[in-house]
Motif scaffolding. Sequence first.
Motif, PDB file in Angstrom:
ATOM      1  N   GLU A 856      -2.076   8.314   0.132  1.00 39.44           N
ATOM      2  CA  GLU A 856      -2.858   8.736   1.506  1.00 39.44           C
ATOM      3  C   GLU A 856      -3.258   7.522   2.351  1.00 39.44           C
ATOM      4  N   ARG A 859      -0.643   1.983  -1.073  1.00 42.41           N
ATOM      5  CA  ARG A 859       0.199   1.814  -2.435  1.00 42.41           C
ATOM      6  C   ARG A 859      -0.885   1.858  -3.666  1.00 42.41           C
ATOM      7  N   LEU A 874       7.063   3.921   1.741  1.00 37.89           N
ATOM      8  CA  LEU A 874       5.677   4.633   2.013  1.00 37.89           C
ATOM      9  C   LEU A 874       5.697   5.371   3.269  1.00 37.89           C
ATOM     10  N   GLY A 875       5.731   6.784   3.299  1.00 43.60           N
ATOM     11  CA  GLY A 875       5.808   7.607   4.417  1.00 43.60           C
ATOM     12  C   GLY A 875       5.495   8.865   4.483  1.00 43.60           C
ATOM     13  N   PRO A 876       5.480   9.729   5.316  1.00 42.69           N
ATOM     14  CA  PRO A 876       5.248  11.123   5.425  1.00 42.69           C
ATOM     15  C   PRO A 876       6.563  11.871   5.256  1.00 42.69           C
ATOM     16  N   ASP A 887       4.697  16.265   1.815  1.00 44.11           N
ATOM     17  CA  ASP A 887       4.045  15.563   0.383  1.00 44.11           C
ATOM     18  C   ASP A 887       3.596  16.601  -0.579  1.00 44.11           C
ATOM     19  N   HIS A 894       2.548  15.761   7.086  1.00 41.76           N
ATOM     20  CA  HIS A 894       1.786  14.372   7.496  1.00 41.76           C
ATOM     21  C   HIS A 894       1.240  13.790   6.204  1.00 41.76           C
ATOM     22  N   HIS A 896       1.477  11.498   2.497  1.00 41.16           N
ATOM     23  CA  HIS A 896       2.287  10.500   2.240  1.00 41.16           C
ATOM     24  C   HIS A 896       2.679  10.472   1.155  1.00 41.16           C
ATOM     25  N   ASP A 998       4.921  11.189  -5.931  1.00 42.95           N
ATOM     26  CA  ASP A 998       3.459  11.480  -5.167  1.00 42.95           C
ATOM     27  C   ASP A 998       2.408  11.786  -6.504  1.00 42.95           C
TER      28      ASP A 998
END
Length: 1409
Positions: A856, A859, A874-876, A887, A894, A896, A998
């Motif tokens: 969130e 990294r 890295l993204g939502p 996630d 929203h 990550h 995650d």
Amino acid sequence: MSCQMYFYGSASRCDFEDGPCGWDELTLGDGFDWVRGSSPQVPPEYYAVILLFTGHFMFIWKNSSSLYPRAVLRGPWFQQSASGCTLSFWHYNSGISVGGADMYLRIKDVKNDTIIWRSLYDKGPRWNHVVVQLGRITRPFSILLVKFSLGIFDGVSALDDLTFNNCSMPPAVEVCPSNTHFHCVHTRACVELLRLCDLVDDCGDGSDEEGCSSDLQCNFEHGLGSWRQEQSGGDVFDWSLIQGPTPTFNTGPLKDHTLGTSYGHYLYIESSLPQVFQDTAVLLGPALQPTHRRRAAPSGKPCAFRFHFHMFGAEVFRLAVYLRTTTTGRGHMLWVRYGNQGNLWHRKTLYLNSARPFQILIEGTVGDDFNGDIAIDDLAFLHCVPYEGELLPSANTTAPVVTTAAPTVQPHPCPEGQFVCESYKECVPLSTVCDFRKDCTDGSDETNCVKERCDFEGQDSCGWHTADLSLVSPHAFHWSVDQGENIHDGEQYERPVFDHTLGTAQGWYMYADSSNGGYGHTADLLTPVISSTGPRCTLGFWYHMSGFTVGALQVLLKFGNVTHEVWSQLGTHGNKWRRGEVFLGLAKNFQVVFRCSPPVPSNAPCTTEEYSCSNGHCIPTDNLCDFIDHCGDGSDEDTFVCKGFNGHCSFEFDLCSWRQSSRDNFDWLIKEGRTSATGSGPSSDHTLRDTSGHYLYLEGSFPQAAGDVAQLEGPLFSHRSKLCKMRFYVHMSGEDIGALTVSIVSEGQTFLQMNLTGDQGNYWQLREVPLSSARDFQVMFVGEVGRNPKADICMDDITFSPGSLRSLQESPYTCAPGSLPCENGRCFTVGQRCDFTDDCGDGSDEQECGTSCSFENGRCGWKSSLADSSDWSLGPGSFQKMRPPYDHTLQNEHGHFVFLEATPVGLKGDKAHIRSSMWKESSAVCKLSFWYYISHKASGTIRLLIETENYLMEMWNKTGNQGNFWNYVEIPLRKLRNFEVIFEGIRSMDLSGGAALDDIEYIDCAPISCPAVTDFVCHSGHCIESHLVCDHKPDCADGSDETDCDHIAALPGSCSFNMELDQWEQSCQLSQDTDDDFDWAISHCSHTPGTGPQADHTPGGGGNFLYIHSAIQREGDVATVTTRATYPASIGLCGLRFWFYMHGSDRMGTLKVYTVGASGTPLLMWATAGNHGAQWNYVNIILSNPTPFRVTFQGEVGGDVWTDIAVDDISFTEECVVGGPVTPQPMTCAADQFQCAYSFQCVPESWRCDGELDCGDRSDEEDCAPLLPGTLPPQGRCPVGYFQCSNDVCLPSLLRCDMVPDCGAVSSGELVCEGVSACIPFHQRCDHSADCKPFHSDESSCHGNGTLLALFVVSHIFHHMHDFYSDSNTLSCHLVSADLTTARMSFASPHCQPEQRLAGHFQVRLLCL
């Protein structure tokens, strides 16, 4: 009278489950009997070892104190058996004094029984499978198993699952296929034609053996028949005629093949004295008429030789069959077998073909010990005709000159310069002969040429030929066509057991055995002259190079007397077939040559220019650490041996110390397998030589354009590097391919060293570049795209010579030297970084290490590999793209996570890596948990890897659709030291991706016990590595590692130099080199202001140090000092510790440490150059050498008078003296104590599973059941919405209390649809598609409006739960929250006291059971 049984079908089996099947004890009631029973009936002391085997079996029951007990298990009587009959069974024989067993064949009306199997002594606590050959038995027979003990019987002996295989005679039929089978006269059975006249009654009525010539058969029952011993000096001893077993135990047959009893005769070679290794015995067969390839026998069928052989014993060597056409010599080998073939008679058929009268020879060769007896029996020829003429002409007599008429030449109309086709009156140009095209109508222009395709099956060499063998020594190195089934024991590691074409031992291949070749010998396999080839002609082949003595394989093109190499490989490549390919293109009048040469023999001592391998072989020092196993045992590529080499890279994982330039048009890529440009790039890398290996390549196709460049920059090297050179392999094939340049970059200036342009050949080529510079420098590769977009430039295996020294890297410190700043202003030492401990107090010493991470806020230090063609992004979440829709942390779109990004240029097999920094060490209970998402849409493979200095290990992997939800994984890491954690993502299809990670979390990883057995435990309880003890540097906080060090100081070579100036060489056992430029000396201070130390390393000063005084020497002069003691050979064990001082000008010289083996070859272990500041610097290195070695310190003077170098407080670890690890004796716990699993600690057994953590590694509370029925196991390690089992498995809370045990093995979790009786898989829950009609309950509790419906369904179930309670009002429910998988309910009972009230969550599910 006992009944007689027949075999029906292919097998007759008894597993003793329904009774003894006619097997019974012959002497029942004598206190030592075979009885039928099961595991609980064996003696109690052996119950545990056989408990795992359920069901019934026969076993020995002892109820007697006899010293020599004997039990006889008698089987039923059988009428007869077929020739392929075998008996298989499982035998258990284990215990303190369990004795042995003999199996006998009893034939009706035959006086003595024949032993057919024997087992002695304890065979271990396991069932052992046994196969006994029975063969053709023509009379009623029975099997006896005799159990005996050589003293008091104490153990378990059992028998189970007896099976007679292939024992039934062939059935009677009306008609047999006449071209392949013989119809038996009386039994009317069908027998293969090859079974006729083979001395075995296969029909059962003897009709298949009627009318056979006794001259062509021999079963040795009445002597040698038409066979005879070699008497002309062609062997060393004779074959022996025998009945029953051979004299030596555990070798040779127990019975003959003809009768299958101890009364039958056979021939064998005795391998005991006076015979010695490779002595031979030769048996000569009758002379036979020529076969003429047109089958001269009256039947018109091919002449065949059938025989049976037996090769059993640990030292069995060789049995061979030859065909000769002369009275002396061996002739041509038809067949050969090596090594132990098992305790069975084997049948072999050979087809014979000769244009002259011939004779068969059978040669047996003695092995290197007495367990090497070889036997033969039942020799029979079929469709062969005896030769009645005189003896065959001698090979050694000089044949008289015979004048014969010249053959009549068929007239033809072809002019000179043209080829005469075999078809009459047809001519073609000579230039079209052997061009792979049939220009003659009958194809005769290609008859004597090499075939376009050749698999060598049927021993066909396809036109490939070697030198005339009559001109070659019998011990020379030569090519031959052979099969895998002919190799002997142990040779399977040196040449293939299976061919590549068929993948079987019966397939043929061409091979060259290098073990007979001498140094400098070569063996060539070549084609006839090929007249021409086309522009796209390619030679493809599969090669196999294995074994310590394998040499080199080259492909050469020979144009007349000019030969050049186009492809080569050296050394062992592993026991597997590998693909080779050579581009030939347009060429005329040339030959292709495969050339083999053996390696340098290992009996000669290595020179000072050679490296001595662990196996005794010698290789040039230039071949050290070049990613090729030249030694054959890997010792030249050992990671410890190669520690002194800088800048090496094979590109198997990343770019190593190389970096992409930011001043170019595009980047170099790392690739495995072929490039996308078919026909131009390599088929594999150079390191591994297979499609899994990686190499560096420049992609020339779109979007790149002609003239675009990609630059690769190497590490920074010191100008003090001596004899520095770089070697690399390059592959540049194709027209208009572009260019590759190699340059030195120093202080902004570029100096060109090599320029390669155009096609360099379709194979990997070795290139070498000398490197030198007056200033520190880098190497830069520049690849330029050419006009051909399908021509790629590839590089692999970049290596630098040991003289290449890395330049010092300056690091700006705001804290004291050796410390780093925390974000809160505090400082921490380098050793405190990435150790799972928050030393800063704000976590900043750990935050960039690749720590626990929800992604969130970035990294968390997880770094992408620069080598990958794709990355973890890295993204939502997203419902539209190839990635998870949400996630795991926030459970929404929203949050990550990292995922394998799908790109328009992504190809199947592309890899992406994220890796942590190097962690110092982990605890014995360290675990790594994470959540992953792999679905049909978000696809790929995820692997978890652990990398240390010496190995890369896979810990976990998952591929394929795992459902549209996040999955939890927890992996034990346990004790590790100096390791990195790597997640690898692999694209499963072109343009695909989306596999995601995650919530990575390290669990209990801070060290709580010593990771290694050899670790030193400080008085404070902390652990340090053993090589840090007594190194004049306190590593324990209490300094306890530097006390009691007298034993280390006394080791040879260890020295503090605190002694008189003229005594240090003798006291320290060090010697000056007489061949260097000047000597080392000792002093208590520097003699030149501005360089060298002002005091020795000892705190407070006052002592001496060893140093070189540069003021009076020339630049480049060297001084060398060497230990007098020789340390035993070791790899990765011996530790050297010392302190050095290099301060002065920026023209400082170098300091190097070598190990010097018996040959005198120095092996660089460590080196440094440049100004290291006005301080003593610590060095701790591991010394390695495959031979006994001494240690050398070499100092080199710099460019001015301020370049003194000093050394102090040298010490060695104890491992250096013993040549192996020094390991403390592990603790042994008492019987009433529990041994902690991962630490050397004992605790009372009563403390096990008592809810208290007593072991430092917590293992006393692992795998514990709940203390009381109904008691929850400890919770807290699983995420919200999950239940933690006693074994720490996390299950969705939905699965609890559903009458299905899931903790042992997770249930599939299928759901029942309420309106119908159908089930849906668990992965269809919450996948945004309603599968359960009409209530849509599979989607009801996932999000939004489904919550109310879920409450309705669950409330309806609770309405009926009052039957479980006396007062239904005691249960009240209300909905607390809803997540993506289920509605969570809380409950409480008002009748409980406040401190007893149970509050928690439970979930309801319906299951398909």
